[in-house]
Design a protein around this motif. Structure first.
Motif, short mmCIF file in Angstrom:
data_model
loop_
_atom_site.label_atom_id
_atom_site.label_comp_id
_atom_site.label_asym_id
_atom_site.label_seq_id
_atom_site.Cartn_x
_atom_site.Cartn_y
_atom_site.Cartn_z
N LYS A 125 37.21 26.29 36.48
CA LYS A 125 35.81 25.85 36.61
C LYS A 125 35.73 24.33 36.65
CE LYS A 125 33.58 29.83 34.39
NZ LYS A 125 32.78 30.27 33.21
N ALA A 126 36.50 23.67 35.79
CA ALA A 126 36.49 22.21 35.76
C ALA A 126 36.98 21.62 37.08
CB ALA A 126 37.36 21.70 34.61
N ALA A 127 37.83 22.37 37.80
CA ALA A 127 38.35 21.91 39.09
C ALA A 127 37.38 22.20 40.23
CB ALA A 127 39.70 22.55 39.37
N GLY A 128 36.24 22.82 39.91
CA GLY A 128 35.21 23.07 40.93
C GLY A 128 35.13 24.48 41.43
N PHE A 129 35.91 25.40 40.88
CA PHE A 129 35.88 26.80 41.31
C PHE A 129 34.91 27.57 40.40
CE2 PHE A 129 40.04 25.08 42.50
CZ PHE A 129 39.98 25.27 43.87
N THR A 130 33.65 27.58 40.80
CA THR A 130 32.59 28.04 39.90
C THR A 130 31.89 29.31 40.40
OG1 THR A 130 31.05 26.54 41.02
CG2 THR A 130 32.16 25.72 39.04
N ARG A 131 32.44 29.98 41.38
CA ARG A 131 31.82 31.23 41.84
C ARG A 131 32.07 32.36 40.85
NH1 ARG A 131 32.75 30.94 48.51
NH2 ARG A 131 31.64 28.95 48.73
N HIS A 167 44.27 43.21 32.95
CA HIS A 167 42.83 43.17 32.65
C HIS A 167 42.48 43.78 31.29
CE1 HIS A 167 41.09 41.37 36.23
NE2 HIS A 167 41.87 42.12 37.00
N PRO A 168 42.96 44.99 30.98
CA PRO A 168 42.61 45.55 29.67
C PRO A 168 43.21 44.77 28.49
CG PRO A 168 43.39 47.26 31.18
CD PRO A 168 43.72 45.94 31.80
N LYS A 169 44.24 43.97 28.76
CA LYS A 169 44.87 43.16 27.71
C LYS A 169 44.21 41.79 27.58
CE LYS A 169 49.27 45.32 29.01
NZ LYS A 169 50.59 45.06 29.60
N GLY A 170 43.22 41.51 28.44
CA GLY A 170 42.56 40.22 28.38
C GLY A 170 43.39 39.10 28.96
N ARG A 171 44.33 39.41 29.84
CA ARG A 171 45.22 38.39 30.39
C ARG A 171 45.10 38.26 31.90
NH1 ARG A 171 50.15 39.25 30.17
NH2 ARG A 171 50.49 41.28 29.21
N ALA A 172 43.94 38.67 32.44
CA ALA A 172 43.74 38.57 33.89
C ALA A 172 42.26 38.37 34.19
CB ALA A 172 44.25 39.84 34.59
N CYS A 173 42.00 37.69 35.31
CA CYS A 173 40.64 37.48 35.80
C CYS A 173 40.63 37.66 37.31
CB CYS A 173 40.12 36.08 35.46
SG CYS A 173 39.82 35.79 33.70
N ASP A 174 39.49 38.14 37.82
CA ASP A 174 39.26 38.24 39.26
C ASP A 174 38.20 37.22 39.65
OD1 ASP A 174 41.08 40.32 39.73
OD2 ASP A 174 39.63 41.83 39.12
N PHE A 175 38.52 36.34 40.58
CA PHE A 175 37.64 35.26 41.02
C PHE A 175 37.11 35.61 42.41
CE2 PHE A 175 40.45 33.58 37.89
CZ PHE A 175 39.78 32.54 37.24
N ALA A 176 35.81 35.89 42.50
CA ALA A 176 35.21 36.26 43.78
C ALA A 176 35.30 35.10 44.76
CB ALA A 176 33.76 36.68 43.58
N ALA A 177 35.57 35.44 46.02
CA ALA A 177 35.63 34.41 47.07
C ALA A 177 34.24 34.10 47.61
CB ALA A 177 36.55 34.87 48.20
N GLN A 178 33.36 35.12 47.62
CA GLN A 178 32.00 34.90 48.12
C GLN A 178 31.08 34.44 46.99
OE1 GLN A 178 33.71 37.87 48.67
NE2 GLN A 178 33.32 38.61 50.75
N ASP A 202 35.62 41.62 53.22
CA ASP A 202 36.68 40.65 53.44
C ASP A 202 36.10 39.24 53.54
OD1 ASP A 202 38.40 42.76 53.55
OD2 ASP A 202 38.59 42.78 55.74
N ALA A 203 36.71 38.30 52.82
CA ALA A 203 36.27 36.91 52.87
C ALA A 203 36.69 36.30 54.20
CB ALA A 203 36.87 36.12 51.72
N THR A 204 35.77 35.58 54.81
CA THR A 204 36.06 34.91 56.07
C THR A 204 35.50 33.49 56.02
OG1 THR A 204 34.01 35.73 57.07
CG2 THR A 204 36.00 37.05 57.41
N GLY A 205 35.88 32.65 56.98
CA GLY A 205 35.33 31.32 57.09
C GLY A 205 35.49 30.51 55.82
N GLY A 206 34.39 29.91 55.38
CA GLY A 206 34.41 29.06 54.19
C GLY A 206 34.76 29.82 52.94
N ASP A 207 34.41 31.12 52.88
CA ASP A 207 34.74 31.93 51.71
C ASP A 207 36.25 32.12 51.60
OD1 ASP A 207 32.07 32.20 51.07
OD2 ASP A 207 31.84 34.08 52.18
N LYS A 208 36.90 32.33 52.74
CA LYS A 208 38.35 32.47 52.69
C LYS A 208 39.02 31.14 52.33
CE LYS A 208 42.44 34.27 54.96
NZ LYS A 208 43.12 34.66 56.21
N THR A 209 38.47 30.05 52.84
CA THR A 209 39.00 28.73 52.48
C THR A 209 38.89 28.51 50.98
OG1 THR A 209 38.44 27.82 54.64
CG2 THR A 209 38.77 26.25 52.85
N TYR A 210 37.77 28.93 50.40
CA TYR A 210 37.58 28.83 48.94
C TYR A 210 38.68 29.61 48.21
CZ TYR A 210 35.31 29.43 44.36
OH TYR A 210 35.03 29.45 43.01
#
Length: 356
Positions: free
Chosen positions: A255-261, A274-285, A292-300
């Motif tokens: 988040k501090a690096a600007g990835f705030t989606r 995930h159930p162990k609390g050691r994983a996260c999923d970061f949405a591209a959109q 499927d992420a395309t364009g700017g979303d895929k670049t993100y």
């Protein structure tokens, strides 16, 4: 009471509408619009598939291989650091050994040229009682000095031998850890080969990002290893549950690096981290997990994956999955095709991060 005919006409129209809907294969659920996208934060899996794609066995193999690789790498780094310290100590010790050897050589040279100072001759040559006492004291001083110089020489030589032996031990330790790292690399790649139906495909270079942001390192033990952590802090994402302090650190750094989606971390049930609390999923959109992420979303997504890879050693990254590819600390990018063909399990709508 309304007339019978209009009621019958409305019932007939409703029956026709339901019949047409069933013919199209669209299921109507109370309060749900037909064809509506999953709400933000909910990964949609294909029937019979885990949200993350692949199999529990594959994820267990990847977790074990990456953790084993990181453990061996930490041990290797510690050994290299220790070797450098021992090398500096040996250099200092050998310099002292040369000095002390020179002193002993000087004593031996004097004794050879003039003969050792005999106690009897030294005392008999004294001309007075005071001279006798002075010579006796001088004789004791000479003997004590020679004894000290010899002891220092032997002690320094022993220290040098111990340091050389420790250096040899560190070299053996490094060879052992390099072997472990190679085996863990092979383990991960073999598991992926099986999951990919024995297909060998080159990683898609179009998924590469350009992020150059640097993360603050997560806390390590004093020896450089990663401390064991439990699912002990509240998950700040909409996915209620717990995560580990190290996962929270990686989340906050992203988040501090600007990835705030949108992000979702803890998940009850299923396999993996995930159930162990050691994983996260970061949405591209911006709107959450969609197609499927395309364009700017895929670049993100490309840049977010690149950020985690660039900072993998600082954030204790086990692996990153993005757009049908998986990045491992042992092997880099590899094909990840053991998925269900949908955006969630193919990871084409989100970047998956697993940490140690």
């Amino acid at each position: 009471m309304p007339p019978v005919a209009p009621v019958r006409r409305r019932a007939a129209r409703m029956a026709a509408l339901i019949a047409a809907t069933l013919a199209l294969g669209v299921a109507i659920a109370p309060g749900t619009a037909a064809g509506a996208a999953p709400p933000a934060g909910q990964l949609a899996a294909a029937p019979g598939q885990d949200e993350e794609g692949g199999t529990p066995a594959l994820r267990a193999q990847l977790e074990a291989a990456s953790k084993g690789y990181l453990d061996a790498k930490s041990a290797l780094d510690r050994s290299v650091k220790r070797q450098q310290q021992l090398g500096a100590e040996l250099k200092t010790t050998e310099a002292e050994l040369n000095v002390r050897s020179g002193k002993v050589g000087e004593i031996a040279g004097v004794a050879y040229r003039t003969g050792r100072l005999g106690a009897m001759s030294a005392l008999l040559n004294s001309g007075s009682p005071d001279g006798f006492m002075d010579r006796a004291a001088a004789l004791d001083a000479v003997a004590a000095n020679e004894d000290r110089v010899l002891r220092e020489l032997l002690a320094t030589r022993d220290e040098a031998n111990r340091t050389r032996a420790a250096l040899d031990g560190e070299i053996r330790e490094q060879r052992k850890q390099v072997t472990v790292m190679a085996k863990r690399k092979e383990q991960a790649e073999r598991a992926l080969t099986v999951a990919n139906n024995n297909a060998t495909r080159a990683a898609d270079v179009s998924n590469r990002g350009t992020s150059t942001a640097t993360a603050t390192p997560a806390r390590r033990n004093s020896d450089g290893s990663w401390p064991s952590e439990s699912c002990s802090v509240n998950d700040p994402t909409p996915a209620t549950g717990c995560i580990t302090p190290r996962t929270l650190h990686a989340l906050n750094q992203a988040k501090a690096a600007g990835f705030t989606r949108y992000v979702s971390c803890h998940r009850n049930g299923g396999s993996g981290e995930h159930p162990k609390g050691r994983a996260c999923d970061f949405a591209a959109q911006k709107g959450g997990f969609g197609g499927d992420a395309t364009g700017g979303d895929k670049t993100y997504g490309n840049n977010l994956a690149a950020y985690f890879i660039r900072n993998s050693d600082r954030l204790a990254v086990l692996y990153v999955i993005w757009y049908r590819q998986i990045w491992l600390p042992s092997s880099g990018w590899k094909s990840y095709s053991g998925a269900g063909g949908d955006p969630s399990s193919d990871h084409t709508n989100h970047v998956h991060l697993s940490v140690y």
